[in-house]
Structure formats: structure tokens, C-alpha cells
Write a protein that holds these residues in place. Structure first.
Motif, PDB file in Angstrom:
ATOM      1  N   PRO A   1       0.796  -1.233   0.000  1.00 16.74           N
ATOM      2  CA  PRO A   1       0.000   0.000   0.000  1.00 16.74           C
ATOM      3  C   PRO A   1       0.830   1.287   0.000  1.00 16.74           C
ATOM      4  O   PRO A   1       0.299   2.342  -0.328  1.00 16.74           O
ATOM      5  CB  PRO A   1      -0.868  -0.124   1.252  1.00 16.74           C
ATOM      6  CG  PRO A   1      -0.236  -1.155   2.089  1.00 16.74           C
ATOM      7  CD  PRO A   1       0.522  -2.062   1.172  1.00 16.74           C
TER       8      PRO A   1
ATOM      9  N   ASP B   1      -1.865   3.151  -2.062  1.00 19.30           N
ATOM     10  CA  ASP B   1      -2.921   3.686  -1.197  1.00 19.30           C
ATOM     11  C   ASP B   1      -2.480   5.028  -0.612  1.00 19.30           C
ATOM     12  O   ASP B   1      -1.611   5.083   0.261  1.00 19.30           O
ATOM     13  CB  ASP B   1      -3.206   2.668  -0.088  1.00 19.30           C
ATOM     14  CG  ASP B   1      -4.337   3.068   0.836  1.00 19.30           C
ATOM     15  OD1 ASP B   1      -4.529   4.277   1.096  1.00 19.30           O
ATOM     16  OD2 ASP B   1      -5.023   2.146   1.332  1.00 19.30           O
ATOM     17  N   LYS B   2      -3.080   6.110  -1.103  1.00 16.99           N
ATOM     18  CA  LYS B   2      -2.686   7.457  -0.665  1.00 16.99           C
ATOM     19  C   LYS B   2      -2.865   7.641   0.840  1.00 16.99           C
ATOM     20  O   LYS B   2      -2.020   8.264   1.493  1.00 16.99           O
ATOM     21  CB  LYS B   2      -3.479   8.514  -1.429  1.00 16.99           C
ATOM     22  CG  LYS B   2      -3.087   8.599  -2.878  1.00 16.99           C
ATOM     23  CD  LYS B   2      -3.928   9.612  -3.635  1.00 16.99           C
ATOM     24  CE  LYS B   2      -3.489   9.562  -5.100  1.00 16.99           C
ATOM     25  NZ  LYS B   2      -4.388  10.218  -5.990  1.00 16.99           N
ATOM     26  N   ASP B   3      -3.948   7.120   1.398  1.00 13.87           N
ATOM     27  CA  ASP B   3      -4.192   7.269   2.834  1.00 13.87           C
ATOM     28  C   ASP B   3      -3.129   6.525   3.643  1.00 13.87           C
ATOM     29  O   ASP B   3      -2.595   7.056   4.620  1.00 13.87           O
ATOM     30  CB  ASP B   3      -5.592   6.780   3.214  1.00 13.87           C
ATOM     31  CG  ASP B   3      -6.696   7.646   2.623  1.00 13.87           C
ATOM     32  OD1 ASP B   3      -6.443   8.855   2.370  1.00 13.87           O
ATOM     33  OD2 ASP B   3      -7.799   7.121   2.398  1.00 13.87           O
ATOM     34  N   PHE B   4      -2.834   5.302   3.240  1.00 10.41           N
ATOM     35  CA  PHE B   4      -1.800   4.535   3.940  1.00 10.41           C
ATOM     36  C   PHE B   4      -0.444   5.232   3.792  1.00 10.41           C
ATOM     37  O   PHE B   4       0.288   5.401   4.768  1.00 10.41           O
ATOM     38  CB  PHE B   4      -1.723   3.095   3.408  1.00 10.41           C
ATOM     39  CG  PHE B   4      -0.624   2.304   4.053  1.00 10.41           C
ATOM     40  CD1 PHE B   4      -0.858   1.637   5.253  1.00 10.41           C
ATOM     41  CD2 PHE B   4       0.640   2.241   3.502  1.00 10.41           C
ATOM     42  CE1 PHE B   4       0.156   0.922   5.871  1.00 10.41           C
ATOM     43  CE2 PHE B   4       1.664   1.535   4.111  1.00 10.41           C
ATOM     44  CZ  PHE B   4       1.420   0.869   5.305  1.00 10.41           C
TER      45      PHE B   4
END
Length: 157
Positions: free
Chosen positions: A41, A45-48
Motif C-alpha cells: 500500500p 494507497d494514498k491514505d496509507f
């Protein structure tokens, strides 16, 4: 159609250099994840990725390694080369929008066995060292000019 030309073993000299550049896109990251199977991620995954020291998604390290392969195949020695080995050390992350330039420098030539050692450096658009290492390549024996095509457009999403 565009064509590229190689440097056969007899045209190579110690100190000879060539460069190859590419700008990392989000599509590159997705395609690299798809073909490698690396779905970490931190890449996707930008949030991760925001929770990591990088603060945003970064390229797979071997995306930079793949650019070394492209530089060998497309620039030095070029078509007909056989990429035998690589040592690589990653110094800084590559982020979406970064342009990475690979510079290859011939450091040793073993003409009898057509083996060439290349020092490899990767820098970003700000001149920051991203990665460095050494590649071993079997250089082509004969001069070649090869036509290269254009990849079809790939739409993700």
C-alpha cells in the motif's frame, strides 16, 4: 517508425556515457504493481502512504531498476545487449511526477568475452541521487539499427 542503433563491443570505450529519462506517473505505479504482483500500500494507497515517512505514494524501487534495464536496451550498448547482472542501492524515494534520469558509464570492457561493466546512477529532476549500482552486460557483436514501435494506449480505471 523510429529506429535505434546499438554500440557493438568494438565501438565501446571506457568512460563512454549515455542517459535515459522517464517521468513517473500514477499509471506507471499501477501497471508496475499489476505486472510484478507487489501491491504494497505504500505504492498504491494514498491514505496509507500518508502515514509513512514519505507522506505520499512512492514508486516501487525496482521501477528505477527497470529504468536501468531500459537505458541498457535503448541507449548503451543498446539493441542486442544481454543484461546479466545488477547491484543497486536505493538512496531516496521516487514520487509521482518525478523525472528519473539514468546515466550509464562504461567502466570496464572484456572484449574477448564481450562483457561490459557499467556504472549506473539515477538522479531526479532536482539532481538528487536516487539510486546507484553496477551492471554487467553482454554487448552485441555486430552493429544493428532496429525499428521500434509505439506501445498501445492503456486505460486504467
Amino acid at each position: 517508425m523510429t529506429s535505434i542503433e546499438n554500440f557493438p563491443i568494438y565501438e565501446l570505450t571506457v568512460g563512454q556515457t549515455a542517459s535515459y529519462s522517464k517521468t513517473l506517473t500514477e499509471q506507471d505505479v499501477i501497471l508496475f504493481a499489476a505486472c510484478s504482483g507487489d501491491l504494497n500500500p505504500v505504492h498504491l494507497d494514498k491514505d496509507f502512504a500518508a502515514t509513512t515517512p514519505f507522506g505520499e505514494p512512492i514508486a516501487h524501487g525496482m521501477w528505477t531498476g527497470a529504468l536501468v534495464s531500459a537505458a541498457i536496451a535503448m541507449r548503451l550498448p543498446g539493441p542486442g545487449s544481454v543484461y546479466r547482472g545488477q547491484s543497486i542501492s536505493f538512496k531516496h524515494p521516487v514520487k509521482i511526477g518525478d523525472t528519473v534520469t539514468i546515466t550509464l558509464t562504461v567502466s570496464e570492457i572484456k572484449e574477448r568475452v564481450k562483457l561490459v561493466t557499467l556504472d549506473c546512477e539515477a538522479h531526479n529532476q532536482d539532481g538528487k541521487l536516487i539510486a546507484k549500482g553496477v551492471a554487467e552486460v553482454i554487448a552485441p557483436a555486430q552493429k544493428q539499427q532496429v525499428a521500434i514501435g509505439v506501445l498501445p494506449a492503456i486505460v486504467i480505471g
